[in-house]
Structures are given as structure tokens and as C-alpha cells.
Write an enzyme that holds these catalytic residues in place. Sequence first.
Site, PDB file in Angstrom:
ATOM      1  CG  HIS A 222      48.896  32.576  39.476  1.00  0.00           C
ATOM      2  ND1 HIS A 222      49.217  33.862  39.819  1.00  0.00           N
ATOM      3  CD2 HIS A 222      49.147  31.827  40.572  1.00  0.00           C
ATOM      4  CE1 HIS A 222      49.665  33.885  41.071  1.00  0.00           C
ATOM      5  NE2 HIS A 222      49.627  32.659  41.550  1.00  0.00           N
TER       6      HIS A 222
ATOM      7  CE1 TYR B 149      34.783  43.166  41.012  1.00  0.00           C
ATOM      8  CE2 TYR B 149      35.015  43.152  38.631  1.00  0.00           C
ATOM      9  CZ  TYR B 149      34.217  43.202  39.762  1.00  0.00           C
ATOM     10  OH  TYR B 149      32.852  43.283  39.642  1.00  0.00           O
TER      11      TYR B 149
ATOM     12  CD  GLU C  20      40.850  41.244  45.672  1.00  0.00           C
ATOM     13  OE1 GLU C  20      40.124  41.120  44.662  1.00  0.00           O
ATOM     14  OE2 GLU C  20      41.723  42.131  45.796  1.00  0.00           O
TER      15      GLU C  20
ATOM     16  CE1 TYR D  26      53.063  34.070  48.881  1.00  0.00           C
ATOM     17  CE2 TYR D  26      52.454  34.636  46.633  1.00  0.00           C
ATOM     18  CZ  TYR D  26      52.180  33.989  47.822  1.00  0.00           C
ATOM     19  OH  TYR D  26      51.030  33.289  47.961  1.00  0.00           O
TER      20      TYR D  26
ATOM     21  CD  GLN E  75      49.216  27.469  41.187  1.00  0.00           C
ATOM     22  OE1 GLN E  75      48.565  28.257  40.519  1.00  0.00           O
ATOM     23  NE2 GLN E  75      50.044  27.867  42.150  1.00  0.00           N
TER      24      GLN E  75
HETATM   25 CA   LIG Z   1      41.072  43.057  43.645  1.00  0.00          CA
END
Ligand SMILES: [Ca+2]
Length: 405
Positions: free
Chosen positions: A184, A286, A276, A297, A99
Site C-alpha cells: 500500500h 473519501y 473505487e 480480508y 508492492q
Molecule cells: Ca471510499
Amino acid sequence: MVSSFFRLAAITTLVLAFIPEAHGQATGAAPPDSVSSSAGNLRIERLATLEQPWGMALLPDGRLLITEKPGRLRVWADGKLSEPIQGVPKVVYRSPSDQGGLLDVEADPDFARNRLVYLSYVEAADPQPADARDVGDPRFGGYLDTSDNIVRGGAVARGRLEGDQLRDVQVIWRQEPKTVGRGHFGNRLVFAPDGKLFITSGERMRFDPAQDLATNLGKVVRINPDGSIPNDNPFAGKEGARGDIWSYGHRNTLAAAFDPSGRLWAVEMGPLGGDELNLVQPGKNYGWPLVSNGDNYNSSHIPDHPSRKELTEPVRTWTPVISPSGAVFYSGTLFPAWRGSLLVGGLSSKALIRLALDGERVAVEERIDMKRRIRDVLQANDGAILLIVDDRKGDLLRLTPAVAR
Ligand SMILES: [Ca+2]
Ligand SMILES: [Ca+2]
């Protein structure tokens, strides 16, 4: 009706005056010519093909900057893709499933005067740990993959674009701490209307750092374009907290865009379910990894968002996931009905997702089936929609209204 048809036809003729040109030898399968949408059929043109393209940015003169994850920055202009720009920082990139690599690109809001370009990318720790197999080293977070033990992290650098060179390249921000692992990073870049630079910073698959104000992993970050910390940031000057943090409790935010009224929206990859859409506000939490409308997972349960009212709820969640990538608010003239909509690229959903917002809720959601993993979305100066496809042979596509030929 007649006059608007001719206006549309004239614009389309202009668009067609560009000769699409593919880069390199072999290209992927040809995209379909058109796709249906609420705005009628969209014409799909392939403009070029790149290796694992990730981010795009428009320059004021209409030239398009595009990154390729393996570490190349190219310019698309006059129907052609340039050779790689020289002076791009060295990146860590091992394979298409990584990534990381060279990620986003943004032009300075004052580019016409200062020619500054910003790049986000993944860099190796220097030096690497003496014993890169020591699982007790905190940089490994208890994780060990002997086939991939490079300690690394996201970074943002800026430099002056002169011809085919980036000059005076300086690192202005780093993800800290660095750790191993290929996932990530986040690393989307977006300028606020007031000129501050926002960076999405993923939690590097480490979960807890998203709640730890002493690290900038799992955050949305706000800095001045020279890398300094704005003194009105919510945690600036607070002991035990990093001044660059704007909001926290994020997992892996890959899209960020300002709406016409100046609010920041971000789209975040959830775990198993629970992608989201968030309205990002300073100092708010958040929720990751305390709550998610998805689960882990390994199927272990994560409490859903509404169970913790003190944590800011997303505006919208998706299960099954869309796997968001880049996003942009549409403001052009080619698709008048879409003005003010947030256009979000979808990876696993292989779609362009259009969200019409009404205050703090999604009023209309439309999914345009692109049949390919969409990595970034941009609006060209003429109002066309530009997409890049996440692939080893990833196309640059242009969407315009289809007209009878
Ligand atoms: Ca959230
Ligand atoms: Ca859950």
C-alpha cells in the site's frame, strides 16, 4: 467509408514499420495476436519484455520511459529498449510480491526545455531503528515480520535526463511516517493541466492514518514540481494538518488521471471487494477505513459507503474487484469512439477497462479481456494504446485496430 479505410490502413502501415524487438533472453508466453472490443478486433503487438515493469511516461519526441520495480529506468525508442539509466535513486525491493521498489515515472510538462523526470519509489529509513525487532516502536504500527523488518516509505525525486544519466537528482516529497511492510504505497504520479504535481499515497496497510491529517499516508497529495506546498492547498497553514494533503480517506490509490475538462479521477484498491472510482476534489474525505463497499480480508464487516453521508461516495465500485493499476484518458485518433474514455489497467481482472463518463457517472463500461495482469496504460503519440504487463517477464504491448492482412 473508402477514404476512412485508407486513412486507417496508412496509419497501420506506419505502425507496422517498427520492428518489434524483445529485450533479454527468454520472454514470457507470446500474447494472443488480437482481442475483440467495441471498436472491433484489436491487434496486440509485443514490443519488449521487462522485469516487473510498473510505470510509463512519454517524452515529447515519442521516446517512452519505463520503470522496472527492482530499480531500473529504461527508455524504449526506435524499437529498442535501452540499458538502465544511471543515477536512479536506490530503492527497497525484495521480491515480485513486494508492492514497492521503483514505481512511477513522469516527464515534466516543460520537459522539452528543462529535461526534468520525476520518479516515485520506496526508500529505506536512514538510519534504521537500532532494534528493528521492537514491536513497540511506533514505526512498526504493532506489526512484526522478522523476515521483512526494513522501515521504509514512498518518496518522489526529480532529476535532469542527459543522455543515459539522471543528473542533479533531488528528493521533493516523502511519505511520512515510514513503517515496515511491503504494501500500500500507492505512488502514482500525474501532472495537473496547471503544472501542479499530484501523488497518490497509500495507507501502508495501517488503516487509521488515512483519516489522520497529521500524516500524508492514505491521501492524494498536491505539490509544486520543486516539492514546495501550494498555498491554495486545502490544509496549507492549518495547525495539526499537513499542507501537502489534497484529499484524504484513501486506502491504496493506484490510478490517477485528469479528464479533458480538468477534473481529477482516481481508482483505488478496495479490501475484500469495493474497488473505487473517485472524482477527487480538494479537502474531501473519501471514507477509508470508516466505510467501504468491501469488507475486511478477515471477513469482518466494514459499513458501506451510503451509511455515512458526510463521507464522499465513490462514483463506481467493483465487487468482485478489478484491482486497478494505471489509467489514462484516451484522446487519440486510432479509436475515435473511445475519445474521452478513461482506460484503466486491471491486475487480478487481467483486463483493460474502458469507462465512458457522463458528468459524474459511468455511462458505459467495457472490459477488454487481456488475459494478463495490466500494470499501466498510456496513449502513444500516434493514438495507439500502450500497456505493460505485471510479471517477472512483463511485456510492453501495443494495441492498434486490427485490419485484414
Ligand atoms: Ca471510499
Ligand atoms: Ca462494506
